[in-house]
Scaffold this motif. Sequence first.
Motif, PDB file in Angstrom:
ATOM      1  N   LEU A  89       0.706  -1.205   0.073  1.00  0.00           N
ATOM      2  CA  LEU A  89       0.078   0.083  -0.003  1.00  0.00           C
ATOM      3  C   LEU A  89       0.881   1.243   0.057  1.00  0.00           C
ATOM      4  O   LEU A  89       1.823   1.196   0.567  1.00  0.00           O
ATOM      5  N   GLN A  90       0.525   2.254  -0.857  1.00  0.00           N
ATOM      6  CA  GLN A  90       1.346   3.493  -0.977  1.00  0.00           C
ATOM      7  C   GLN A  90       0.434   4.714  -0.306  1.00  0.00           C
ATOM      8  O   GLN A  90      -0.710   4.653  -0.839  1.00  0.00           O
ATOM      9  N   ILE A  91       1.004   5.741   0.717  1.00  0.00           N
ATOM     10  CA  ILE A  91       0.418   6.811   1.141  1.00  0.00           C
ATOM     11  C   ILE A  91       1.258   7.793   0.667  1.00  0.00           C
ATOM     12  O   ILE A  91       2.278   7.628   1.124  1.00  0.00           O
ATOM     13  N   ASN A  92       0.765   8.751   0.203  1.00  0.00           N
ATOM     14  CA  ASN A  92       1.498  10.042  -0.280  1.00  0.00           C
ATOM     15  C   ASN A  92       0.942  11.131   0.360  1.00  0.00           C
ATOM     16  O   ASN A  92      -0.286  11.282   0.330  1.00  0.00           O
ATOM     17  N   PHE A  93       1.727  12.328   0.826  1.00  0.00           N
ATOM     18  CA  PHE A  93       1.519  13.353   1.222  1.00  0.00           C
ATOM     19  C   PHE A  93       2.094  14.558   0.462  1.00  0.00           C
ATOM     20  O   PHE A  93       3.287  14.682   0.574  1.00  0.00           O
ATOM     21  N   GLY A  94       1.271  15.327  -0.248  1.00  0.00           N
ATOM     22  CA  GLY A  94       2.014  16.519  -1.118  1.00  0.00           C
ATOM     23  C   GLY A  94       1.590  17.905  -0.542  1.00  0.00           C
ATOM     24  O   GLY A  94       0.740  18.113   0.069  1.00  0.00           O
ATOM     25  N   CYS A  95       2.519  18.605  -0.590  1.00  0.00           N
ATOM     26  CA  CYS A  95       2.451  19.967  -0.330  1.00  0.00           C
ATOM     27  C   CYS A  95       3.414  20.874  -1.604  1.00  0.00           C
ATOM     28  O   CYS A  95       3.708  20.357  -2.569  1.00  0.00           O
ATOM     29  N   THR A  96       3.279  22.279  -1.192  1.00  0.00           N
ATOM     30  CA  THR A  96       3.722  22.880  -2.340  1.00  0.00           C
ATOM     31  C   THR A  96       5.258  22.608  -2.577  1.00  0.00           C
ATOM     32  O   THR A  96       5.826  22.232  -3.666  1.00  0.00           O
ATOM     33  N   GLY A  97       6.166  22.597  -1.316  1.00  0.00           N
ATOM     34  CA  GLY A  97       7.605  22.319  -1.460  1.00  0.00           C
ATOM     35  C   GLY A  97       7.820  21.093  -1.014  1.00  0.00           C
ATOM     36  O   GLY A  97       9.188  20.797  -1.218  1.00  0.00           O
ATOM     37  N   GLY A  98       7.268  20.371  -0.295  1.00  0.00           N
ATOM     38  CA  GLY A  98       7.708  19.182   0.227  1.00  0.00           C
ATOM     39  C   GLY A  98       8.348  19.257   1.330  1.00  0.00           C
ATOM     40  O   GLY A  98       9.623  18.360   1.560  1.00  0.00           O
ATOM     41  N   GLN A  99       8.206  20.227   2.372  1.00  0.00           N
ATOM     42  CA  GLN A  99       9.190  20.616   3.267  1.00  0.00           C
ATOM     43  C   GLN A  99       8.548  20.589   4.584  1.00  0.00           C
ATOM     44  O   GLN A  99       9.161  20.137   5.629  1.00  0.00           O
ATOM     45  N   HIS A 100       7.399  21.351   4.814  1.00  0.00           N
ATOM     46  CA  HIS A 100       6.777  20.990   6.048  1.00  0.00           C
ATOM     47  C   HIS A 100       5.637  20.456   6.372  1.00  0.00           C
ATOM     48  O   HIS A 100       5.598  19.505   7.098  1.00  0.00           O
ATOM     49  N   ARG A 101       4.496  20.595   5.763  1.00  0.00           N
ATOM     50  CA  ARG A 101       2.990  20.125   5.958  1.00  0.00           C
ATOM     51  C   ARG A 101       3.083  18.521   5.416  1.00  0.00           C
ATOM     52  O   ARG A 101       2.865  17.914   6.201  1.00  0.00           O
ATOM     53  N   SER A 102       3.949  18.209   4.521  1.00  0.00           N
ATOM     54  CA  SER A 102       3.858  16.913   3.676  1.00  0.00           C
ATOM     55  C   SER A 102       4.979  16.121   4.574  1.00  0.00           C
ATOM     56  O   SER A 102       4.345  14.974   5.000  1.00  0.00           O
ATOM     57  N   VAL A 103       5.869  16.566   5.067  1.00  0.00           N
ATOM     58  CA  VAL A 103       6.773  15.978   6.055  1.00  0.00           C
ATOM     59  C   VAL A 103       6.231  15.527   7.092  1.00  0.00           C
ATOM     60  O   VAL A 103       6.345  14.502   7.598  1.00  0.00           O
ATOM     61  N   TYR A 104       5.691  16.547   8.002  1.00  0.00           N
ATOM     62  CA  TYR A 104       4.920  16.391   9.158  1.00  0.00           C
ATOM     63  C   TYR A 104       3.766  15.352   9.067  1.00  0.00           C
ATOM     64  O   TYR A 104       3.652  14.316   9.745  1.00  0.00           O
ATOM     65  N   SER A 105       2.832  15.311   7.948  1.00  0.00           N
ATOM     66  CA  SER A 105       1.824  14.564   7.739  1.00  0.00           C
ATOM     67  C   SER A 105       2.418  13.040   7.765  1.00  0.00           C
ATOM     68  O   SER A 105       1.994  12.109   8.278  1.00  0.00           O
ATOM     69  N   ALA A 106       3.594  12.844   6.850  1.00  0.00           N
ATOM     70  CA  ALA A 106       4.053  11.642   6.626  1.00  0.00           C
ATOM     71  C   ALA A 106       4.709  10.906   8.020  1.00  0.00           C
ATOM     72  O   ALA A 106       4.471   9.781   8.001  1.00  0.00           O
ATOM     73  N   ILE A 107       5.273  11.744   8.795  1.00  0.00           N
ATOM     74  CA  ILE A 107       6.055  11.047   9.812  1.00  0.00           C
ATOM     75  C   ILE A 107       4.905  10.741  10.797  1.00  0.00           C
ATOM     76  O   ILE A 107       4.990   9.725  11.351  1.00  0.00           O
ATOM     77  N   LYS A 108       3.917  11.520  11.125  1.00  0.00           N
ATOM     78  CA  LYS A 108       2.853  11.185  11.984  1.00  0.00           C
ATOM     79  C   LYS A 108       1.911  10.000  11.391  1.00  0.00           C
ATOM     80  O   LYS A 108       1.479   9.351  12.352  1.00  0.00           O
ATOM     81  N   ILE A 109       1.746  10.072  10.093  1.00  0.00           N
ATOM     82  CA  ILE A 109       0.801   8.843   9.841  1.00  0.00           C
ATOM     83  C   ILE A 109       1.779   7.342   9.900  1.00  0.00           C
ATOM     84  O   ILE A 109       1.136   6.458  10.285  1.00  0.00           O
ATOM     85  N   ALA A 110       3.022   7.571   9.696  1.00  0.00           N
ATOM     86  CA  ALA A 110       3.908   6.569   9.881  1.00  0.00           C
ATOM     87  C   ALA A 110       3.838   5.988  11.295  1.00  0.00           C
ATOM     88  O   ALA A 110       3.705   4.855  11.769  1.00  0.00           O
ATOM     89  N   GLU A 111       3.798   6.800  12.475  1.00  0.00           N
ATOM     90  CA  GLU A 111       3.828   6.795  13.901  1.00  0.00           C
ATOM     91  C   GLU A 111       2.475   6.040  13.960  1.00  0.00           C
ATOM     92  O   GLU A 111       2.414   5.087  14.909  1.00  0.00           O
ATOM     93  N   PHE A 112       1.342   6.565  13.559  1.00  0.00           N
ATOM     94  CA  PHE A 112       0.223   5.912  13.891  1.00  0.00           C
ATOM     95  C   PHE A 112       0.099   4.560  13.423  1.00  0.00           C
ATOM     96  O   PHE A 112      -0.522   3.767  13.947  1.00  0.00           O
ATOM     97  N   ILE A 113       0.300   4.062  12.177  1.00  0.00           N
ATOM     98  CA  ILE A 113       0.210   2.810  11.497  1.00  0.00           C
ATOM     99  C   ILE A 113       1.085   1.984  12.466  1.00  0.00           C
ATOM    100  O   ILE A 113       0.762   0.879  12.810  1.00  0.00           O
ATOM    101  N   LYS A 114       2.383   2.499  12.991  1.00  0.00           N
ATOM    102  CA  LYS A 114       3.295   1.414  13.630  1.00  0.00           C
ATOM    103  C   LYS A 114       2.552   1.038  14.957  1.00  0.00           C
ATOM    104  O   LYS A 114       2.672   0.202  15.503  1.00  0.00           O
ATOM    105  N   GLU A 115       1.824   2.136  15.573  1.00  0.00           N
ATOM    106  CA  GLU A 115       1.161   1.812  16.887  1.00  0.00           C
ATOM    107  C   GLU A 115      -0.168   1.275  16.581  1.00  0.00           C
ATOM    108  O   GLU A 115      -0.347   0.432  17.403  1.00  0.00           O
ATOM    109  N   LYS A 116      -0.854   1.526  15.545  1.00  0.00           N
ATOM    110  CA  LYS A 116      -2.151   0.781  15.639  1.00  0.00           C
ATOM    111  C   LYS A 116      -2.127  -0.607  14.783  1.00  0.00           C
ATOM    112  O   LYS A 116      -2.920  -1.360  15.142  1.00  0.00           O
ATOM    113  N   TYR A 117      -1.078  -0.905  13.949  1.00  0.00           N
ATOM    114  CA  TYR A 117      -0.996  -2.031  13.455  1.00  0.00           C
ATOM    115  C   TYR A 117       0.377  -2.700  13.690  1.00  0.00           C
ATOM    116  O   TYR A 117       1.125  -2.744  12.855  1.00  0.00           O
ATOM    117  N   PRO A 118       0.629  -3.123  14.774  1.00  0.00           N
ATOM    118  CA  PRO A 118       1.966  -3.458  15.214  1.00  0.00           C
ATOM    119  C   PRO A 118       2.227  -4.836  14.577  1.00  0.00           C
ATOM    120  O   PRO A 118       3.362  -5.314  14.164  1.00  0.00           O
TER     121      PRO A 118
END
Length: 141
Positions: A89-118
Motif C-alpha cells: 500500500l502506498q500513502i503519499n502526502f503532498g504540499c507546495t515544496g515538500g518541506q513542512h506540511r507533507s513531511v509532518y503528515s508522513a511522519i505522523k501517519i507512519a507513527e500512527f500505523i506503527k502503533e495501531k497495526y504492530p
Amino acid sequence: MLHIDIHSFSYKKGGIPKDLTGNGGGFAFDCRGILNPGRIEEYKSQTGNDAEVQEYLETKTEMPRFLELVKAIISINIEDYLARGFENLQINFGCTGGQHRSVYSAIKIAEFIKEKYPEGTTVSLHHDEQPQLNTKVISNH
C-alpha cells in the motif's frame, strides 16, 4: 506481511510519487489546504520534522483534524488489505515544496500505523524533497 510505503513530496517539484510495486495506486493526500508554516520567516529553513514547525501545525492550523480524517480513511484499507493478504500500500502526502506540511503528515501517519497495526505491517518513510530525513524501514512484528 503488508508493506506500507509513505512519501512526502512536492506538487511543484516532482508531483505524486510513482507506485513502483506495479499496483498502480494508493492514496495521495493534498496538504496545501493547511496553513503553510513555510511562509513564516522563522520556519522557512526548517522542516515538518522540527519541533517548532510541528507545534505550529498542531496549534495554529487544521492539521490535527485533517490527520484524524486521513487516519480513518487509511484504516479502512489497511484492515481490508491485512485481512485479504495484500502485500503493498502506498500513502503519499503532498504540499507546495515538500518541506513542512507533507513531511509532518508522513511522519505522523507512519507513527500512527506503527502503533495501531504492530502486527503484520512494515512501514518505509520517504521524504522525496528532504532526503536528509529519510529513515530505514520501520518493522512491526
